[in-house]
Design a protein around this motif. Sequence first.
Motif, PDB file in Angstrom:
ATOM      1  N   PRO A  99       0.801  -1.229   0.000  1.00 52.26           N
ATOM      2  CA  PRO A  99       0.000   0.000   0.000  1.00 52.26           C
ATOM      3  C   PRO A  99       0.833   1.277   0.000  1.00 52.26           C
ATOM      4  O   PRO A  99       0.390   2.305  -0.517  1.00 52.26           O
ATOM      5  N   SER A 100       2.033   1.240   0.565  1.00 52.52           N
ATOM      6  CA  SER A 100       2.895   2.424   0.525  1.00 52.52           C
ATOM      7  C   SER A 100       3.296   2.741  -0.905  1.00 52.52           C
ATOM      8  O   SER A 100       3.264   3.907  -1.333  1.00 52.52           O
ATOM      9  N   PHE A 101       3.676   1.725  -1.671  1.00 52.08           N
ATOM     10  CA  PHE A 101       4.048   1.957  -3.060  1.00 52.08           C
ATOM     11  C   PHE A 101       2.845   2.458  -3.846  1.00 52.08           C
ATOM     12  O   PHE A 101       2.962   3.372  -4.666  1.00 52.08           O
ATOM     13  N   ALA A 102       1.679   1.862  -3.608  1.00 51.85           N
ATOM     14  CA  ALA A 102       0.467   2.281  -4.313  1.00 51.85           C
ATOM     15  C   ALA A 102       0.169   3.754  -4.046  1.00 51.85           C
ATOM     16  O   ALA A 102      -0.224   4.494  -4.951  1.00 51.85           O
ATOM     17  N   THR A 103       0.367   4.197  -2.811  1.00 52.61           N
ATOM     18  CA  THR A 103       0.108   5.589  -2.459  1.00 52.61           C
ATOM     19  C   THR A 103       1.152   6.510  -3.064  1.00 52.61           C
ATOM     20  O   THR A 103       0.825   7.584  -3.590  1.00 52.61           O
ATOM     21  N   PHE A 104       2.415   6.122  -3.008  1.00 51.34           N
ATOM     22  CA  PHE A 104       3.500   6.882  -3.640  1.00 51.34           C
ATOM     23  C   PHE A 104       3.189   7.111  -5.121  1.00 51.34           C
ATOM     24  O   PHE A 104       3.302   8.237  -5.626  1.00 51.34           O
ATOM     25  N   TYR A 105       2.769   6.061  -5.803  1.00 47.62           N
ATOM     26  CA  TYR A 105       2.423   6.167  -7.223  1.00 47.62           C
ATOM     27  C   TYR A 105       1.153   6.996  -7.413  1.00 47.62           C
ATOM     28  O   TYR A 105       1.080   7.864  -8.287  1.00 47.62           O
ATOM     29  N   GLY A 106       0.153   6.754  -6.573  1.00 50.66           N
ATOM     30  CA  GLY A 106      -1.140   7.418  -6.730  1.00 50.66           C
ATOM     31  C   GLY A 106      -1.091   8.908  -6.469  1.00 50.66           C
ATOM     32  O   GLY A 106      -1.803   9.682  -7.126  1.00 50.66           O
ATOM     33  N   VAL A 107      -0.262   9.350  -5.528  1.00 50.39           N
ATOM     34  CA  VAL A 107      -0.144  10.783  -5.263  1.00 50.39           C
ATOM     35  C   VAL A 107       0.379  11.497  -6.499  1.00 50.39           C
ATOM     36  O   VAL A 107      -0.117  12.559  -6.894  1.00 50.39           O
ATOM     37  N   HIS A 108       1.383  10.911  -7.131  1.00 50.11           N
ATOM     38  CA  HIS A 108       1.966  11.526  -8.333  1.00 50.11           C
ATOM     39  C   HIS A 108       1.020  11.419  -9.528  1.00 50.11           C
ATOM     40  O   HIS A 108       0.658  12.431 -10.143  1.00 50.11           O
ATOM     41  N   ASN A 109       0.604  10.200  -9.835  1.00 50.24           N
ATOM     42  CA  ASN A 109      -0.171   9.947 -11.048  1.00 50.24           C
ATOM     43  C   ASN A 109      -1.622  10.401 -10.929  1.00 50.24           C
ATOM     44  O   ASN A 109      -2.236  10.792 -11.924  1.00 50.24           O
ATOM     45  N   GLY A 110      -2.163  10.375  -9.711  1.00 50.08           N
ATOM     46  CA  GLY A 110      -3.567  10.723  -9.520  1.00 50.08           C
ATOM     47  C   GLY A 110      -3.764  12.156  -9.066  1.00 50.08           C
ATOM     48  O   GLY A 110      -4.293  12.993  -9.795  1.00 50.08           O
ATOM     49  N   LEU A 111      -3.294  12.469  -7.872  1.00 47.38           N
ATOM     50  CA  LEU A 111      -3.545  13.788  -7.303  1.00 47.38           C
ATOM     51  C   LEU A 111      -2.705  14.882  -7.964  1.00 47.38           C
ATOM     52  O   LEU A 111      -3.223  15.942  -8.330  1.00 47.38           O
ATOM     53  N   GLY A 112      -1.411  14.632  -8.117  1.00 51.92           N
ATOM     54  CA  GLY A 112      -0.545  15.645  -8.699  1.00 51.92           C
ATOM     55  C   GLY A 112      -0.873  15.915 -10.158  1.00 51.92           C
ATOM     56  O   GLY A 112      -1.218  17.043 -10.549  1.00 51.92           O
ATOM     57  N   MET A 113      -0.792  14.878 -10.986  1.00 56.44           N
ATOM     58  CA  MET A 113      -1.082  15.040 -12.405  1.00 56.44           C
ATOM     59  C   MET A 113      -2.555  15.352 -12.628  1.00 56.44           C
ATOM     60  O   MET A 113      -2.910  16.134 -13.521  1.00 56.44           O
ATOM     61  N   GLY A 114      -3.428  14.768 -11.820  1.00 55.50           N
ATOM     62  CA  GLY A 114      -4.864  14.999 -11.976  1.00 55.50           C
ATOM     63  C   GLY A 114      -5.241  16.449 -11.748  1.00 55.50           C
ATOM     64  O   GLY A 114      -6.124  16.986 -12.427  1.00 55.50           O
ATOM     65  N   SER A 115      -4.575  17.119 -10.796  1.00 57.52           N
ATOM     66  CA  SER A 115      -4.867  18.525 -10.536  1.00 57.52           C
ATOM     67  C   SER A 115      -4.517  19.380 -11.744  1.00 57.52           C
ATOM     68  O   SER A 115      -5.274  20.279 -12.131  1.00 57.52           O
ATOM     69  N   ILE A 116      -3.368  19.101 -12.347  1.00 53.77           N
ATOM     70  CA  ILE A 116      -2.936  19.878 -13.509  1.00 53.77           C
ATOM     71  C   ILE A 116      -3.816  19.574 -14.708  1.00 53.77           C
ATOM     72  O   ILE A 116      -4.195  20.465 -15.474  1.00 53.77           O
ATOM     73  N   ARG A 117      -4.178  18.311 -14.852  1.00 50.75           N
ATOM     74  CA  ARG A 117      -5.022  17.915 -15.990  1.00 50.75           C
ATOM     75  C   ARG A 117      -6.425  18.508 -15.864  1.00 50.75           C
ATOM     76  O   ARG A 117      -6.987  19.017 -16.836  1.00 50.75           O
ATOM     77  N   GLU A 118      -7.010  18.436 -14.678  1.00 51.86           N
ATOM     78  CA  GLU A 118      -8.379  18.893 -14.479  1.00 51.86           C
ATOM     79  C   GLU A 118      -8.492  20.412 -14.366  1.00 51.86           C
ATOM     80  O   GLU A 118      -9.476  21.003 -14.805  1.00 51.86           O
ATOM     81  N   CYS A 119      -7.486  21.034 -13.768  1.00 49.95           N
ATOM     82  CA  CYS A 119      -7.617  22.446 -13.415  1.00 49.95           C
ATOM     83  C   CYS A 119      -6.616  23.364 -14.108  1.00 49.95           C
ATOM     84  O   CYS A 119      -6.715  24.588 -13.968  1.00 49.95           O
ATOM     85  N   GLY A 120      -5.670  22.796 -14.826  1.00 48.50           N
ATOM     86  CA  GLY A 120      -4.685  23.624 -15.496  1.00 48.50           C
ATOM     87  C   GLY A 120      -5.114  24.012 -16.897  1.00 48.50           C
ATOM     88  O   GLY A 120      -5.969  23.375 -17.511  1.00 48.50           O
ATOM     89  N   SER A 121      -4.498  25.068 -17.408  1.00 48.79           N
ATOM     90  CA  SER A 121      -4.746  25.475 -18.787  1.00 48.79           C
ATOM     91  C   SER A 121      -4.021  24.535 -19.738  1.00 48.79           C
ATOM     92  O   SER A 121      -3.192  23.721 -19.313  1.00 48.79           O
ATOM     93  N   ALA A 122      -4.328  24.657 -21.031  1.00 43.44           N
ATOM     94  CA  ALA A 122      -3.642  23.834 -22.026  1.00 43.44           C
ATOM     95  C   ALA A 122      -2.137  24.084 -21.977  1.00 43.44           C
ATOM     96  O   ALA A 122      -1.333  23.141 -22.092  1.00 43.44           O
ATOM     97  N   GLU A 123      -1.735  25.325 -21.786  1.00 42.30           N
ATOM     98  CA  GLU A 123      -0.302  25.645 -21.721  1.00 42.30           C
ATOM     99  C   GLU A 123       0.339  24.998 -20.497  1.00 42.30           C
ATOM    100  O   GLU A 123       1.461  24.469 -20.573  1.00 42.30           O
TER     101      GLU A 123
END
Length: 399
Positions: A99-123
């Motif tokens: 579960p630690s590895f899953a969370t390490f991966y999920g924070v980056h791939n889900g929360l981090g990238m997801g915030s930029i994808r959902e809320c960031g501009s195209a640029e």
Amino acid sequence: MSTQHKKIDPAAVEGDFFRVKDLLSSQERETLERVRTFLAEKVEPTANELWARAESPLHLMDAVRDLEITGLPGDAPGVTGQSPLLKGLISMEMARTDPSFATFYGVHNGLGMGSIRECGSAEQQERWLPQMVRWEKIGAFGLTEPLVGSGTAGGLLTTARREGDTWVLNGEKKWIGNATFADLVVIWARDEADDQVKGFVVERGTPGFTARKLEGKIALRGVQNAHIVLADVRVPEANRLQRAESFRDTARVLKTTRGGVAWFAIGCSMGAYEAARAYAVEREQFGKPIASFQLVQDLLSRMLANITACQALAVRMAGLQADGTLNDAQAALAKMFCTTRMRETVAWAREVFGANGILLEHKAARFFADAEALYSYEGTRDMNSLIVGRAATGISAFV
């Protein structure tokens, strides 16, 4: 009592009693098997050691990149699409191993990238997401605060004040995974001008930003959670997420990742079950394996029932995601139910081991402890139950 042995279904041994993996296409199964091989060869051998030392698996970033499972189509050239079911099962397999590895991966791939994808501009997406797909830039997500956990929707204390083309951030964040080493930390703060929550990407090395590792954790020790202090941190307007104007936008990110925690919970349950099942058939008492005792078989059956019920819910959730119709309450129900059943399951698994269940070498102890963190993050059971209750009644019971 009969001691006759029958052929054992591998799916039962692995906790996938109803074989949900068979719902994948042949190509998707190949991807899942590639991930499983990576987890077995690269993650499993050091999981206990990293957990004991409270270290993140940073040495595996290149190997994770080479799996080619990070990101969504459009994030970077060459990124292929994954169905929500495949993504869910990948999350399940990661947590089943660690579960630690899953969370390490999920924070980056889900929360981090997801915030930029959902809320960031195209640029902004073009600026950051390709580097994050390649794991050249690691992401983190800063929402929770020392004094504000469940009340983040309306009570963030971290502030943002605009000065020309610059924003000045002040406040604190707590429990922020990956933040001690992240290159890009998404900080959610309340705009002093309009009192709305907005998102800001703070780059590593920005003056006034400090991230101190939280010590003494008893769960997800392989995740670096940080206490962040923001002291007059100056962020350019170009780093403000251009499509994040209120907490409703933050919630768009959380809806997807909250459903992902349900898959993590299933994986954690499976890992605990598999450890208990393997121990039960090998451990002998009174001259025979404890797996032959009715009370032990009852515990194993209860674990499988919990896992299977949660899988069924999560599979349907993946279908709603594929249709684009998954709502906040459905994601909340999945997280609430699956983490609650996980808590039962890991406790039963620990019980099978007796006193040995508290030793890290038997793995059940790690899943037992890590379950407490999965149960709490991405919204506690109580908060998610109120989201579901509001959907069921039309009446908000939030303070």
